[in-house]
Each structure stands twice: as structure tokens, then as C-alpha cells.
Design a protein around this motif. Sequence first.
Motif, PDB file in Angstrom:
ATOM      1  N   ARG A  65      51.116  45.678  70.664  1.00 36.75           N
ATOM      2  CA  ARG A  65      49.692  45.697  70.336  1.00 36.75           C
ATOM      3  C   ARG A  65      49.253  47.138  70.105  1.00 36.75           C
ATOM      4  O   ARG A  65      49.727  48.066  70.764  1.00 36.75           O
ATOM      5  CB  ARG A  65      48.867  45.106  71.475  1.00 36.75           C
ATOM      6  CG  ARG A  65      49.165  43.654  71.808  1.00 36.75           C
ATOM      7  CD  ARG A  65      48.289  43.205  72.972  1.00 36.75           C
ATOM      8  NE  ARG A  65      48.443  44.108  74.122  1.00 36.75           N
ATOM      9  CZ  ARG A  65      47.579  44.205  75.120  1.00 36.75           C
ATOM     10  NH1 ARG A  65      46.482  43.471  75.108  1.00 36.75           N
ATOM     11  NH2 ARG A  65      47.804  45.030  76.130  1.00 36.75           N
TER      12      ARG A  65
ATOM     13  N   ALA B 179      46.547  48.293  71.055  1.00 38.11           N
ATOM     14  CA  ALA B 179      45.890  48.714  72.290  1.00 38.11           C
ATOM     15  C   ALA B 179      46.814  49.510  73.197  1.00 38.11           C
ATOM     16  O   ALA B 179      46.356  50.395  73.943  1.00 38.11           O
ATOM     17  CB  ALA B 179      45.355  47.488  73.035  1.00 38.11           C
ATOM     18  N   ASP B 180      48.108  49.228  73.152  1.00 38.91           N
ATOM     19  CA  ASP B 180      49.068  49.901  74.032  1.00 38.91           C
ATOM     20  C   ASP B 180      49.545  51.239  73.478  1.00 38.91           C
ATOM     21  O   ASP B 180      50.344  51.925  74.130  1.00 38.91           O
ATOM     22  CB  ASP B 180      50.266  48.979  74.280  1.00 38.91           C
ATOM     23  CG  ASP B 180      49.872  47.691  74.984  1.00 38.91           C
ATOM     24  OD1 ASP B 180      48.924  47.736  75.801  1.00 38.91           O
ATOM     25  OD2 ASP B 180      50.491  46.646  74.694  1.00 38.91           O
TER      26      ASP B 180
ATOM     27  N   HIS C 219      44.109  48.508  62.872  1.00 39.11           N
ATOM     28  CA  HIS C 219      43.952  47.359  63.767  1.00 39.11           C
ATOM     29  C   HIS C 219      45.200  46.495  63.801  1.00 39.11           C
ATOM     30  O   HIS C 219      46.094  46.614  62.949  1.00 39.11           O
ATOM     31  CB  HIS C 219      42.756  46.511  63.311  1.00 39.11           C
ATOM     32  CG  HIS C 219      42.886  45.996  61.903  1.00 39.11           C
ATOM     33  ND1 HIS C 219      43.433  44.764  61.597  1.00 39.11           N
ATOM     34  CD2 HIS C 219      42.535  46.544  60.705  1.00 39.11           C
ATOM     35  CE1 HIS C 219      43.394  44.574  60.294  1.00 39.11           C
ATOM     36  NE2 HIS C 219      42.867  45.640  59.716  1.00 39.11           N
ATOM     37  N   ASP C 220      45.252  45.617  64.788  1.00 37.52           N
ATOM     38  CA  ASP C 220      46.304  44.612  64.833  1.00 37.52           C
ATOM     39  C   ASP C 220      46.158  43.676  63.642  1.00 37.52           C
ATOM     40  O   ASP C 220      45.049  43.294  63.250  1.00 37.52           O
ATOM     41  CB  ASP C 220      46.194  43.781  66.123  1.00 37.52           C
ATOM     42  CG  ASP C 220      46.482  44.589  67.377  1.00 37.52           C
ATOM     43  OD1 ASP C 220      47.526  45.246  67.421  1.00 37.52           O
ATOM     44  OD2 ASP C 220      45.656  44.543  68.309  1.00 37.52           O
TER      45      ASP C 220
ATOM     46  N   PRO D 294      51.155  37.858  67.101  1.00 36.53           N
ATOM     47  CA  PRO D 294      50.587  39.046  67.733  1.00 36.53           C
ATOM     48  C   PRO D 294      51.604  40.164  67.919  1.00 36.53           C
ATOM     49  O   PRO D 294      52.709  39.950  68.401  1.00 36.53           O
ATOM     50  CB  PRO D 294      50.108  38.516  69.094  1.00 36.53           C
ATOM     51  CG  PRO D 294      49.834  37.075  68.862  1.00 36.53           C
ATOM     52  CD  PRO D 294      50.870  36.636  67.882  1.00 36.53           C
ATOM     53  N   GLY D 295      51.208  41.369  67.489  1.00 38.11           N
ATOM     54  CA  GLY D 295      52.008  42.550  67.747  1.00 38.11           C
ATOM     55  C   GLY D 295      53.121  42.833  66.766  1.00 38.11           C
ATOM     56  O   GLY D 295      53.842  43.813  66.936  1.00 38.11           O
TER      57      GLY D 295
ATOM     58  N   TRP E  14      50.698  46.106  62.131  1.00 34.75           N
ATOM     59  CA  TRP E  14      49.381  46.733  62.186  1.00 34.75           C
ATOM     60  C   TRP E  14      48.884  46.939  60.763  1.00 34.75           C
ATOM     61  O   TRP E  14      49.680  47.077  59.830  1.00 34.75           O
ATOM     62  CB  TRP E  14      49.430  48.086  62.886  1.00 34.75           C
ATOM     63  CG  TRP E  14      49.872  48.051  64.318  1.00 34.75           C
ATOM     64  CD1 TRP E  14      50.034  46.957  65.125  1.00 34.75           C
ATOM     65  CD2 TRP E  14      50.241  49.184  65.120  1.00 34.75           C
ATOM     66  NE1 TRP E  14      50.467  47.331  66.370  1.00 34.75           N
ATOM     67  CE2 TRP E  14      50.605  48.691  66.406  1.00 34.75           C
ATOM     68  CE3 TRP E  14      50.292  50.563  64.894  1.00 34.75           C
ATOM     69  CZ2 TRP E  14      51.004  49.536  67.436  1.00 34.75           C
ATOM     70  CZ3 TRP E  14      50.695  51.400  65.916  1.00 34.75           C
ATOM     71  CH2 TRP E  14      51.038  50.892  67.181  1.00 34.75           C
TER      72      TRP E  14
ATOM     73  N   ASP F  11      38.737  38.827  67.995  1.00 35.26           N
ATOM     74  CA  ASP F  11      39.892  38.796  68.886  1.00 35.26           C
ATOM     75  C   ASP F  11      40.948  37.854  68.322  1.00 35.26           C
ATOM     76  O   ASP F  11      40.619  36.794  67.770  1.00 35.26           O
ATOM     77  CB  ASP F  11      39.485  38.303  70.274  1.00 35.26           C
ATOM     78  CG  ASP F  11      38.553  39.272  70.985  1.00 35.26           C
ATOM     79  OD1 ASP F  11      38.652  40.477  70.717  1.00 35.26           O
ATOM     80  OD2 ASP F  11      37.729  38.821  71.798  1.00 35.26           O
TER      81      ASP F  11
ATOM     82  N   GLY G 100      47.078  36.836  72.150  1.00 34.95           N
ATOM     83  CA  GLY G 100      47.880  37.817  72.867  1.00 34.95           C
ATOM     84  C   GLY G 100      47.202  39.144  73.101  1.00 34.95           C
ATOM     85  O   GLY G 100      47.864  40.175  73.220  1.00 34.95           O
ATOM     86  N   GLY G 101      45.869  39.164  73.163  1.00 38.24           N
ATOM     87  CA  GLY G 101      45.149  40.407  73.426  1.00 38.24           C
ATOM     88  C   GLY G 101      44.995  41.309  72.227  1.00 38.24           C
ATOM     89  O   GLY G 101      44.628  42.480  72.374  1.00 38.24           O
ATOM     90  N   THR G 102      45.261  40.809  71.030  1.00 40.01           N
ATOM     91  CA  THR G 102      45.099  41.611  69.822  1.00 40.01           C
ATOM     92  C   THR G 102      43.655  41.586  69.349  1.00 40.01           C
ATOM     93  O   THR G 102      42.885  40.669  69.651  1.00 40.01           O
ATOM     94  CB  THR G 102      46.017  41.106  68.696  1.00 40.01           C
ATOM     95  OG1 THR G 102      45.738  39.722  68.450  1.00 40.01           O
ATOM     96  CG2 THR G 102      47.484  41.254  69.090  1.00 40.01           C
TER      97      THR G 102
END
Length: 429
Positions: free
Chosen positions: A108, A110-111, A145-146, A152-153, A156, A203, A206-208
Motif C-alpha cells: 500500500r 500508506a506504508d 495513490h493506490d 490491493p497493493g 500505484w 477507500d 485492504g486499507g487502500t
Amino acid sequence: MSKTVILVIDGFGIGAMPDAGALRPGDAAADTCGHVLDHCRASLGRPLRLPALGQLGLGLVHPHPDLARSTRLPVTAGRAALGYPGADTYAGHQTMMGADFSRVTVARLADHLPEVISALSAAGHRAEPLDGRPLLLVDGAVLVHDNLEADPGINWNASGRLDDLPFDRILAIARTVRTVAPVARVIAVGGHADGPLSTYVRDGDGGTVGLDTPASGFYRNGGLEVQHLGADIDHTRQLPDLAARAGIPVTLVGKAADILACDAAVRRPAVGTAEVLTHTLEAVRAPGDGLVVANVQETDLAGHQQDTDRYGRILEQTDAGLSALLGLLSGAGDRLTVTGDHGNDPTIGHAYHTREYVPVLTYSPDGAGPELRADAGTLASVGADAWAWLRRGVRGSLQVPGPGPVSSCGLPPGGAPGLAPGTAWCDAP
């Protein structure tokens, strides 16, 4: 003279793989082909007209009342597992052409925000989280962004409105992100949106967090510009470069022109199916030998838009193009393979790709068949079989590369279908 054609119907799956429900349990019921056929029969009051796909043996690997159950053409029909994690066009095509994507890094944004911000700042850009969320607004105009259209992940994006800045500035930002991105692909996207891009941020799984590109209007409003920046791959060991080194002219059509590397290739980028098919037919009609790799993208776009009627229309349009191809590919050395890179079931209830088997339908005028083949463990079988065909030196007209790194590419004992999942055929003994 002979032509080898690989036509990829983007997002054309024929049933869920065993692990398809691991991320989204509902995907265990995915069946892009079957669900589109069922929906269109109900919607149109008639079956989809897919005579060429029927002749190529689609009904042999995906039995359905609306598909021919037999064919008299010399075809081999089978299906392939993807051979890479998730369900992604870039990973699918790279695997197909000979790269091992079985261990693609999934991450992601975010990480990895600190290192991305640092790289962009060092390159002279201003980058900050948008409204405190884990995606970046760069130079006040481009979102990093994702990617919400793949699992997910996996990818990008760097997305910008062409009304605000030219595509080369979006691409420059994407290239900077690529220098630190651990994912398979960073995609530069420029288009014309229906409003500010921040309006379409949502959103994902998977938190993306990212831009809902289909909702933004980029795909509807024309003028879309896209460039795919992939992970580091030795492209000289992939099918297009191998063919070019063997003296075979290579043409890459549609999305294949955007995502496959080959310095010697003639590129015919296009999104519209009519244009993709026109370029493909022109390449086949050209004198001399040739390898043509083409991608019909609009099926995938229809899947993302969850527009099953449109998906059906594009399938019929593609089938008409396949009929024309079959009419041209009549020589003893000619070969046509129709396949997919993943699924994209427009009836599944979300706008993501679906992890499905794909058809591998191969026609050669002087071949045996029809023959039903065992499942291949990876899409690498498509490229491996094509390279084995080209290396046969049909009528003595083709020269294969001499000793060196390229010569290590080849098939394991038993042929391409025996490749283990994830095996890169160019690395096979």
C-alpha cells in the motif's frame, strides 16, 4: 511468409481459480464469460453472436448453451491459471511474454509515504497527503495513490487532469515515484474528469485509498493518456525481443504497445476496439513474417464500469475481428492464439479484476485438432508455445538467436503446459 498473432481479450476470464475468494469471498463465483453470456441473452433476447470464438474452441473449455460445443478447425483449446498473484493486466502480459511475476511485491502507498515524499521533494516537487489521508497531492494538481482497479497493493497511480497540466508533467511525477516504488507497476494517467479529482477519492479494499478512475469520467470523456512504468525486468529474455533478435518483425497493438518492451517493435497504441482490430489486421496483411501481440482493452473497461451490455457488444465486435483474422491466416506457418490476462466479471458487484482462469485458444491452418489440452499452470505457456513455434524455422525462413543469454530460453521436458505455477519459461532448463 508467416504470421504469429497473440490477441489478448483484456479481462476475459472463464471461471474462478481455486483461490479467487481469498480476498473477496464473492469472487469464488466469478465467471466473466458465462455471466456476460447469460446477461446478454436476457437483455437482448438472443445469444451473443460469437461464431469465431466458437470455431476457436471456447465452448470446449467453457461449455455454455450459447457457445458452439464442437469445431472442425485445427485448434487446440485449453485454459491457463494466471501464474502470478492477484489479477493484473501488467503482470499478466509480462508473465505471458516470459517474466516470472509469481513473487510480485504487494504494498500500500500508506506504508511507503515517507520515501515517496522524499523522492518527490528531491526532484523539486511539492508533495503532501491529501486531507490527511494516505495519498499524495503533488504540485497541487496530481494525485499519487493506490490503484483501485487491481487487487490491493499491486499498482500505484499518478493521475492528473489534462485541463490542469500536460501529460509529460504527470509522467515525470510517475517516473520519480517509480524510483522508490516496490510494486509491479506505477501508472501515469491523464484524462478529462467530470470535476476535481478529489471528488472521486474513495477507500478501497485492504486499507487502500485512491482515485475511482472509472467514476471520474477519464474513460468516458476521451483524450485518455496512459503510460505503464513496470518493475525492473530483463525484457531481452521476453518473447517480443527474442522474436526481433531472430529477425522477425514485431508489432505491438493497443495496450500491448503501452506495457510491453521491445525497442525494435512497431507500436500501434489504441483503446478503441475498432482501431485495435484495424491495426492488427494491417499488421497481418503486411508482407513478410511477423509476430503481432494485440490487446482488446474495452472489455476490461466495461468490466470496471460494471456495464455487462457494453462488455457483450465489445465481445461481438472482437469476434467479428477474429473472423477476419481467421480469413487472413491461411498459410502453413500462420498461427493465432486468443487468450486473456485475468477476469473482470461485470456482474460480480465491484469494479475490481477477478482472479479467473483464462482461455488459451490456438489455431494453425496445418495443425491437428481439434484438441483439448490440460490446464496450464501459468500464462507463461502462451509465450513459451509461441516461441517454440517461431523457433521451428517454418519453411526455413526464420533464424533463431545464436549462443548467449537468449539461448537459455526454452521449454522444459513435456512442453509449456507442464510449467509449474510461477515458472518463467525463459528460465526453464
